[in-house]
Design a protein around this motif. Structure first.
Motif, PDB file in Angstrom:
ATOM      1  N   ARG A 234     -10.000   4.551  -5.896  1.00 28.25           N
ATOM      2  CA  ARG A 234     -10.195   3.860  -7.173  1.00 28.25           C
ATOM      3  C   ARG A 234      -9.981   2.349  -7.028  1.00 28.25           C
ATOM      4  O   ARG A 234      -9.368   1.702  -7.888  1.00 28.25           O
ATOM      5  CB  ARG A 234      -9.257   4.425  -8.251  1.00 28.25           C
ATOM      6  CG  ARG A 234      -9.483   5.893  -8.554  1.00 28.25           C
ATOM      7  CD  ARG A 234      -8.517   6.394  -9.618  1.00 28.25           C
ATOM      8  NE  ARG A 234      -8.689   7.804  -9.891  1.00 28.25           N
ATOM      9  CZ  ARG A 234      -9.500   8.312 -10.803  1.00 28.25           C
ATOM     10  NH1 ARG A 234     -10.226   7.498 -11.554  1.00 28.25           N
ATOM     11  NH2 ARG A 234      -9.594   9.613 -10.988  1.00 28.25           N
ATOM     12  N   VAL A 235     -10.517   1.793  -5.980  1.00 27.13           N
ATOM     13  CA  VAL A 235     -10.281   0.377  -5.686  1.00 27.13           C
ATOM     14  C   VAL A 235     -10.828  -0.515  -6.792  1.00 27.13           C
ATOM     15  O   VAL A 235     -10.186  -1.497  -7.189  1.00 27.13           O
ATOM     16  CB  VAL A 235     -10.905  -0.001  -4.325  1.00 27.13           C
ATOM     17  CG1 VAL A 235     -10.847  -1.511  -4.102  1.00 27.13           C
ATOM     18  CG2 VAL A 235     -10.192   0.732  -3.193  1.00 27.13           C
ATOM     19  N   LEU A 236     -12.013  -0.207  -7.317  1.00 28.76           N
ATOM     20  CA  LEU A 236     -12.612  -1.052  -8.344  1.00 28.76           C
ATOM     21  C   LEU A 236     -12.172  -0.683  -9.750  1.00 28.76           C
ATOM     22  O   LEU A 236     -12.239  -1.517 -10.655  1.00 28.76           O
ATOM     23  CB  LEU A 236     -14.141  -0.991  -8.237  1.00 28.76           C
ATOM     24  CG  LEU A 236     -14.714  -1.558  -6.937  1.00 28.76           C
ATOM     25  CD1 LEU A 236     -16.236  -1.445  -6.940  1.00 28.76           C
ATOM     26  CD2 LEU A 236     -14.295  -3.002  -6.734  1.00 28.76           C
ATOM     27  N   HIS A 242      -4.949  -2.976  -5.910  1.00 28.28           N
ATOM     28  CA  HIS A 242      -5.538  -3.163  -4.582  1.00 28.28           C
ATOM     29  C   HIS A 242      -5.863  -4.635  -4.324  1.00 28.28           C
ATOM     30  O   HIS A 242      -6.757  -4.943  -3.545  1.00 28.28           O
ATOM     31  CB  HIS A 242      -6.808  -2.322  -4.473  1.00 28.28           C
ATOM     32  CG  HIS A 242      -6.584  -0.852  -4.626  1.00 28.28           C
ATOM     33  ND1 HIS A 242      -6.101  -0.054  -3.609  1.00 28.28           N
ATOM     34  CD2 HIS A 242      -6.759  -0.032  -5.698  1.00 28.28           C
ATOM     35  CE1 HIS A 242      -6.011   1.195  -4.031  1.00 28.28           C
ATOM     36  NE2 HIS A 242      -6.400   1.234  -5.294  1.00 28.28           N
ATOM     37  N   ARG A 243      -5.111  -5.521  -4.965  1.00 29.17           N
ATOM     38  CA  ARG A 243      -5.405  -6.958  -4.865  1.00 29.17           C
ATOM     39  C   ARG A 243      -5.414  -7.437  -3.414  1.00 29.17           C
ATOM     40  O   ARG A 243      -6.317  -8.162  -2.981  1.00 29.17           O
ATOM     41  CB  ARG A 243      -4.375  -7.756  -5.661  1.00 29.17           C
ATOM     42  CG  ARG A 243      -4.626  -9.267  -5.614  1.00 29.17           C
ATOM     43  CD  ARG A 243      -3.534 -10.039  -6.316  1.00 29.17           C
ATOM     44  NE  ARG A 243      -3.635  -9.955  -7.761  1.00 29.17           N
ATOM     45  CZ  ARG A 243      -2.809  -9.246  -8.524  1.00 29.17           C
ATOM     46  NH1 ARG A 243      -1.830  -8.533  -7.974  1.00 29.17           N
ATOM     47  NH2 ARG A 243      -2.959  -9.224  -9.834  1.00 29.17           N
ATOM     48  N   LEU A 246      -8.501  -6.201  -1.564  1.00 28.75           N
ATOM     49  CA  LEU A 246      -9.698  -6.894  -2.019  1.00 28.75           C
ATOM     50  C   LEU A 246      -9.763  -8.306  -1.442  1.00 28.75           C
ATOM     51  O   LEU A 246     -10.835  -8.774  -1.031  1.00 28.75           O
ATOM     52  CB  LEU A 246      -9.734  -6.941  -3.538  1.00 28.75           C
ATOM     53  CG  LEU A 246      -9.993  -5.597  -4.245  1.00 28.75           C
ATOM     54  CD1 LEU A 246      -9.771  -5.719  -5.745  1.00 28.75           C
ATOM     55  CD2 LEU A 246     -11.403  -5.103  -3.958  1.00 28.75           C
ATOM     56  N   ARG A 247      -8.647  -9.000  -1.392  1.00 34.86           N
ATOM     57  CA  ARG A 247      -8.637 -10.349  -0.841  1.00 34.86           C
ATOM     58  C   ARG A 247      -9.005 -10.339   0.639  1.00 34.86           C
ATOM     59  O   ARG A 247      -9.814 -11.148   1.099  1.00 34.86           O
ATOM     60  CB  ARG A 247      -7.259 -10.987  -1.041  1.00 34.86           C
ATOM     61  CG  ARG A 247      -6.996 -11.446  -2.470  1.00 34.86           C
ATOM     62  CD  ARG A 247      -5.581 -11.973  -2.605  1.00 34.86           C
ATOM     63  NE  ARG A 247      -5.332 -12.506  -3.952  1.00 34.86           N
ATOM     64  CZ  ARG A 247      -4.139 -12.852  -4.405  1.00 34.86           C
ATOM     65  NH1 ARG A 247      -3.066 -12.716  -3.630  1.00 34.86           N
ATOM     66  NH2 ARG A 247      -4.001 -13.323  -5.636  1.00 34.86           N
ATOM     67  N   ARG A 248      -8.380  -9.438   1.392  1.00 34.02           N
ATOM     68  CA  ARG A 248      -8.681  -9.363   2.830  1.00 34.02           C
ATOM     69  C   ARG A 248     -10.142  -9.016   3.056  1.00 34.02           C
ATOM     70  O   ARG A 248     -10.803  -9.570   3.943  1.00 34.02           O
ATOM     71  CB  ARG A 248      -7.777  -8.330   3.506  1.00 34.02           C
ATOM     72  CG  ARG A 248      -6.325  -8.722   3.617  1.00 34.02           C
ATOM     73  CD  ARG A 248      -5.602  -7.841   4.623  1.00 34.02           C
ATOM     74  NE  ARG A 248      -5.685  -6.428   4.273  1.00 34.02           N
ATOM     75  CZ  ARG A 248      -4.804  -5.789   3.516  1.00 34.02           C
ATOM     76  NH1 ARG A 248      -3.761  -6.452   2.999  1.00 34.02           N
ATOM     77  NH2 ARG A 248      -4.935  -4.506   3.248  1.00 34.02           N
TER      78      ARG A 248
END
Length: 398
Positions: A234-236, A242-243, A246-248
């Motif tokens: 459920r990343v999105l 999951h900040r 997402l940044r990486r």
């Protein structure tokens, strides 16, 4: 942002209230990248779309096309396709639909996508991806969907290997650039259907071109598989949780895509001169690194949605197009046929630089789809293609 459990009838399509913003926003915005990439191919009847001898502003535009658009838009939709397969299955499971029925829904949807793809290619545009999505969706439904977390970690290893391959290939290209000079350009595949002098001739060409093109793009299953992995977490739907991931992903994915696309972009713009062998490898590196733009761009939109508490007019319109991305994609193909084909209006050749004219037309067509999607959204109407696909997948709405 979390997604509520849907409350509509089992086996039916998802309600608007049950959708996460990031996937729809990504689809709507990235249709612009698809438009500018495809329009260049249509204008120059080649793959990738490339002006033979760019001059002046065309050089800069060609450079940007190769860095940001060519082979960098479709991976976003591949990631979202895999993500959507898991979302669809999860909604059906939550509604109590038996696993066999869920598999049947997915298989029927993907088989119809193959049919849509053939019709799209035969009637409108050779570079169809719908048929490939359908084939990949069938494979994912049968082989990947119900696997456990340990099995799905395989895709992370495959992406790590792809990254190593891109680094090694990049080193080989750099060695060739430093060791050789020349006047070679990037290899461009001529597309007969885009240069045909009549509609019937172009249609026959497209029917011949579609199977080969579809087979050539099927390896994007690895990109779609990464989307499945992300959807299982459920990343999105939950970007705040999951900040860091997402940044990486945004930094790494886009860095690899931009760095890997740089040699081909410089050669295409006429700013780098090398031999034919190195030019061939530069285009290969361009495609191999382009897949990393998929998760990179998607992660950017995931981060953006974290800052959106309530979608404004622009965000809402882009998301509306994302919810109707199939219709938006097909609308573009109709536009290319009417506006750019040699046997119709052929507008790109009538206003100075074909590169500039094509890009202006691409932006106008995309903006038209944004406006139309927003108007449909106000009336709570689906896109026409989505309506047909849903009817074929789920049957008449209760």
């Amino acid at each position: 942002m979390t997604t509520d459990t849907p409350t509509r009838a089992p086996g039916g399509p998802v309600r608007r209230a049950d959708r996460a913003l990031a996937p729809d926003l990504a689809r709507g915005a990235m249709l612009l990248i698809i438009a500018v990439a495809n329009v260049a191919g249509v204008v120059f009847a080649g793959e990738p779309g490339l002006a033979p001898r760019p001059e002046g502003a065309d050089r800069g535009l060609t450079f940007l096309l190769f860095e940001l658009a060519h082979a960098r838009g479709y991976p976003v939709f591949a990631v979202m396709f895999g993500y959507g397969v898991v979302q669809l299955a999860r909604r059906q499971d939550a509604a109590g639909v038996p696993p066999g029925r869920v598999r049947s829904i997915l298989m029927r949807r993907n088989l119809w996508l193959v049919a849509f793809g053939f019709a799209h290619a035969a009637l409108l545009y050779y570079g169809d991806f719908l048929g490939a999505y359908g084939i990949v969706g069938i494979a994912m439904t049968l082989l990947l969907l119900r696997r456990g977390d340990r099995f799905h970690r395989i895709v992370l290893a495959l992406w790590a290997l792809a990254a190593v391959e891109s680094v090694v290939l990049g080193a080989v290209v750099l060695k060739g650039i430093l060791a050789n000079d020349g006047t070679a350009s990037l290899p461009v595949k001529h597309i007969d259907s885009l240069a045909a002098s009549g509609y019937l001739e172009s249609m026959l060409d497209r029917v011949r071109e579609w199977p080969g093109h579809t087979l050539a793009v099927l390896p994007f299953i690895m990109i779609a598989w990464l989307g499945m992995w992300a959807a299982r977490r459920r990343v999105l739907e939950e970007p705040a949780r999951h900040r860091a991931l997402l940044r990486r992903t945004a930094v790494t994915g886009l860095a690899v895509a931009v760095a890997g696309g740089l040699p081909a972009a410089l050669i295409a713009a006429g700013w780098l001169h090398t031999d034919a062998s190195t030019a061939d490898l530069a285009l290969l590196l361009h495609g191999a690194s382009g897949m990393f733009a998929g998760p990179g761009y998607v992660a950017v939109f995931g981060l953006v949605t974290m800052r959106i508490t309530r979608p404004g007019p622009v965000t809402g319109a882009l998301a509306a197009l994302g919810r109707r991305s199939l219709s938006g994609y097909l609308f573009q193909s109709v536009a290319w046929l009417v506006l750019l084909a040699p046997f119709t209006l052929a507008l790109a050749g009538r206003f100075g630089s074909p590169t500039v004219a094509g890009l202006v037309i691409a932006v106008i067509v995309w903006l038209a789809t944004v406006v139309l999607a927003a108007l449909l959204d106000r009336r709570d109407k689906p896109g026409p293609a989505e309506k047909v696909l849903r009817r074929l997948t789920y049957g008449p709405r209760p």
